[in-house]
Design an enzyme around this catalytic site. Structure first.
Site, PDB file in Angstrom:
ATOM      1  CB  VAL A 103      -0.455   0.180   1.631  1.00 39.47           C
ATOM      2  CG1 VAL A 103      -1.910  -1.513   0.891  1.00 39.47           C
ATOM      3  CG2 VAL A 103       0.155   0.133   2.527  1.00 39.47           C
ATOM      4  CG  ASN A 104      -0.961   5.114  -0.837  1.00 40.13           C
ATOM      5  OD1 ASN A 104      -1.408   4.130   0.129  1.00 40.13           O
ATOM      6  ND2 ASN A 104      -0.863   6.474  -1.110  1.00 40.13           N
ATOM      7  CB  THR A 124       9.489   2.497   1.040  1.00 37.19           C
ATOM      8  OG1 THR A 124       9.629   1.899  -0.686  1.00 37.19           O
ATOM      9  CG2 THR A 124      10.538   2.838   1.022  1.00 37.19           C
ATOM     10  CD  GLU A 150       9.442  -4.520  -5.540  1.00 40.04           C
ATOM     11  OE1 GLU A 150       9.406  -5.182  -5.861  1.00 40.04           O
ATOM     12  OE2 GLU A 150      10.851  -5.459  -6.937  1.00 40.04           O
ATOM     13  CG  LEU A 183      10.811  -3.725  -9.039  1.00 34.41           C
ATOM     14  CD1 LEU A 183       9.085  -4.272  -9.728  1.00 34.41           C
ATOM     15  CD2 LEU A 183      11.934  -4.566 -10.282  1.00 34.41           C
ATOM     16  CE  LYS A 187      12.785   1.618  -2.148  1.00 32.79           C
ATOM     17  NZ  LYS A 187      11.653   0.244  -2.712  1.00 32.79           N
ATOM     18  CB  THR A 231      20.655   3.132   3.508  1.00 34.36           C
ATOM     19  OG1 THR A 231      19.919   3.280   4.355  1.00 34.36           O
ATOM     20  CG2 THR A 231      21.719   3.754   2.537  1.00 34.36           C
ATOM     21  NE  ARG A 245      38.733   4.679  -5.893  1.00 35.55           N
ATOM     22  CZ  ARG A 245      39.810   5.806  -5.925  1.00 35.55           C
ATOM     23  NH1 ARG A 245      39.869   5.775  -4.932  1.00 35.55           N
ATOM     24  NH2 ARG A 245      39.920   6.862  -6.615  1.00 35.55           N
ATOM     25  CG  PHE A 262      16.299  12.955  -6.950  1.00 35.67           C
ATOM     26  CD1 PHE A 262      14.968  13.384  -5.970  1.00 35.67           C
ATOM     27  CD2 PHE A 262      16.297  14.107  -6.536  1.00 35.67           C
ATOM     28  CE1 PHE A 262      15.025  14.296  -4.358  1.00 35.67           C
ATOM     29  CE2 PHE A 262      17.342  14.335  -5.074  1.00 35.67           C
ATOM     30  CZ  PHE A 262      16.191  14.635  -4.059  1.00 35.67           C
ATOM     31  CB  CYS A 307      10.817   5.878  -4.053  1.00 37.33           C
ATOM     32  SG  CYS A 307      10.621   5.023  -4.904  1.00 37.33           S
ATOM     33  NE  ARG A 353      14.838  15.174 -17.617  1.00 34.43           N
ATOM     34  CZ  ARG A 353      14.569  14.229 -16.761  1.00 34.43           C
ATOM     35  NH1 ARG A 353      15.725  13.471 -16.141  1.00 34.43           N
ATOM     36  NH2 ARG A 353      13.887  13.866 -15.741  1.00 34.43           N
TER      37      ARG A 353
END
Ligand code: UDX
Length: 450
Positions: free
Chosen positions: A77-78, A119, A150, A152, A205, A207, A245, A257, A261, A426
């Site tokens: 769920v959200n 999350t 998750e 993805l 997740k 992190t 590295r 971004f 998430c 972009r």
């Protein structure tokens, strides 16, 4: 090869999976024979649903029955950022997780493995466990809680699912852990399935997303410095990316971004650090978000500045509204803040995105009508890039859709009001062709360059 053109292997035909949701409209869309009506766009998803739906994959609103029948229940769920109360603006709103856990507690039968996929802030499994334990004591049911975050990414979700870098399973009950390992083991190599304790899994997740987002803020900060100094951020990214590295991924400067998430998870981390009194750590991560917001305003200011300090009444073509290519998701897309800033300055926007619908853009911009109170055009959807640029003073490219790499600049430039600009946030357009067609060109991290 693109995910769409690949045959989707049928990994677990022996497992019956039911996706249940209270939202009947959404479930109806998942069951629609017309696969273009699925609730969201994701390359390869329609083919996967087409193949498994009605056989091993089912979509239903019968939540209670599905829980009762399940050996394993996955909570997906959200968990949006809280808008009020303690932790507003930072902490996750866990009301849906709590409600789902209560429903599972009420409807489960026998032994049930409950898997957190949403999350979540660290130690949420404890909340779920506490709710389930009450039912356990009352009804003699038994539960085991696992965390299986998750990883993805949208646009590549099916490819990521097929070949994950790793699968993380956190928990204490070895039998439950191995039951979930056995499912992933159908197609994921054993060494890529990591077992951890519950809290490590949850924190990993947050992190991972915080580190990825930090990388983008880092490269965007350097992009600003490149523009000021004459360095080229793409060259810098290539140079530093060859350092094994550092690695070469997630070094593309852009209009910051977006997505559901990154910002949410960093704010969660900030809240968590604050909660544990780690104020310097909280401030460190908060700065990643601060830089992200700054960069969005910076792009809008730059456009206004280059268009002789005013965009009032000027037409600007916006190409791309989704937060990244190959998705129709607009959550936290930088396009929202940039477009709002430009509208605030009085610009008229013509917006084209190959996958985002007009209703979504209207909802995101908070402007229902396409026409302003005095009859002027505020913003309007465009059917294609050519329609968007017609009569425009500038093109602002905000999403890296493949088709924007192949735009026909001589044709587009001929439709624009001169002197006209291309602002490529972009760095995907053919800048040389646009310049040759007579446009002034600004590219993120490169400036007006060569
Ligand atoms: C992210 C994580 O990658 C994924 O593991 C997690 O499960 C969910 O959150 P997602 O939000 O779908 O996935 O997209 P991602 O590809 O990570 O991109 C996020 C944002 O960063 C996009 O707005 C994208 O345009 C931007 N980005 C990404 C850059 O600006 N530069 C880059 O180099 C990479």
């Amino acid at each position: 090869m693109r995910a769409e053109s690949r045959p989707i292997p049928y990994r677990c035909p022996h497992i019956q999976a039911s996706v249940v949701d209270l939202n009947a409209e959404r479930i109806a869309a998942w069951n629609d024979p017309d696969l273009s009506k699925l609730p969201f766009y994701e390359p390869g998803l329609a083919a996967l649903v087409d193949r498994a739906r009605g056989r091993s994959l089912h979509f239903s609103t019968e939540v209670d029955a599905a829980i009762a029948a399940a050996d394993m229940v996955s909570l997906s769920v959200n968990t949006p950022t809280k808008t009020k109360g303690v932790g507003a603006g930072q902490a996750s709103d866990l009301r849906w997780i709590e409600a789902s856990a209560r429903q599972v507690a009420a409807c489960a039968q026998g032994h049930t493995i409950v898997v957190e996929k949403s999350t979540l802030p660290v130690r949420t499994a404890e909340v779920v466990q506490t709710i389930l334990s009450a039912a356990q004591a009352a009804d003699g049911k038994t539960f085991a809680v696992l965390s299986n975050p998750e990883f993805l990414a949208e646009g590549t979700a099916i490819a990521d699912l097929e070949a994950p870098d790793r699968v993380l399973i956190g928990g204490v009950d070895p039998v439950a852990i191995e039951a979930l390992v056995a499912i992933y083991g159908q197609w994921v190599p054993a060494e890529r399935i990591l077992r951890t304790n519950l809290w490590s899994s949850e924190l990993s997740k947050l992190t991972a997303n915080a580190f990825l987002a930090q990388r983008i803020s880092s490269i965007n900060s350097i992009a600003a410095l490149c523009e000021a100094t004459g360095a080229d951020v793409q060259e810098v990214a290539r140079a530093i990316g060859t350092d094994s590295r550092l690695g070469s991924k997630f070094l593309k400067a852009g209009p910051v971004f977006g997505g559901s998430c990154f910002q949410k998870d960093i704010l969660n981390l900030v809240y968590l650090c604050g909660h544990y009194g780690l104020h310097e750590v909280a401030a460190y991560w908060q700065q990643v978000v601060v830089l992200n917001t700054w960069q969005q305003h910076l792009i809008a200011r730059l456009v206004v500045n280059r268009l002789f300090g005013t965009v009032t009444g000027k037409r600007i073509a916006v190409l791309g509204f989704a937060f990244k290519a190959d998705t129709n998701d607009t959550r936290e897309t930088p396009a929202i803040r940039i477009c709002r800033d430009l509208l605030e300055e009085g610009a008229q926007l013509a917006i084209f995105d190959p996958k985002v619908g007009v209703e979504q853009i209207a909802a995101d911009l908070g402007v229902e009508a396409l026409v302003g109170s005095e009859g002027e055009v505020v913003w309007q959807p465009a059917a294609d890039p050519c329609a968007a640029v017609c009569g425009a003073d500038a093109v602002l490219l905000l999403t890296e859709w493949q088709q924007f790499r192949q735009l026909d600049w001589p044709t587009l430039a001929a439709e624009m009001r001169q002197p006209a600009w291309l602002f490529d946030a972009r760095a995907v357009a053919d800048a040389a062709a646009a310049r040759a067609a007579g446009l002034r060109v600004w590219v993120v991290g490169e400036g007006e360059g060569r």
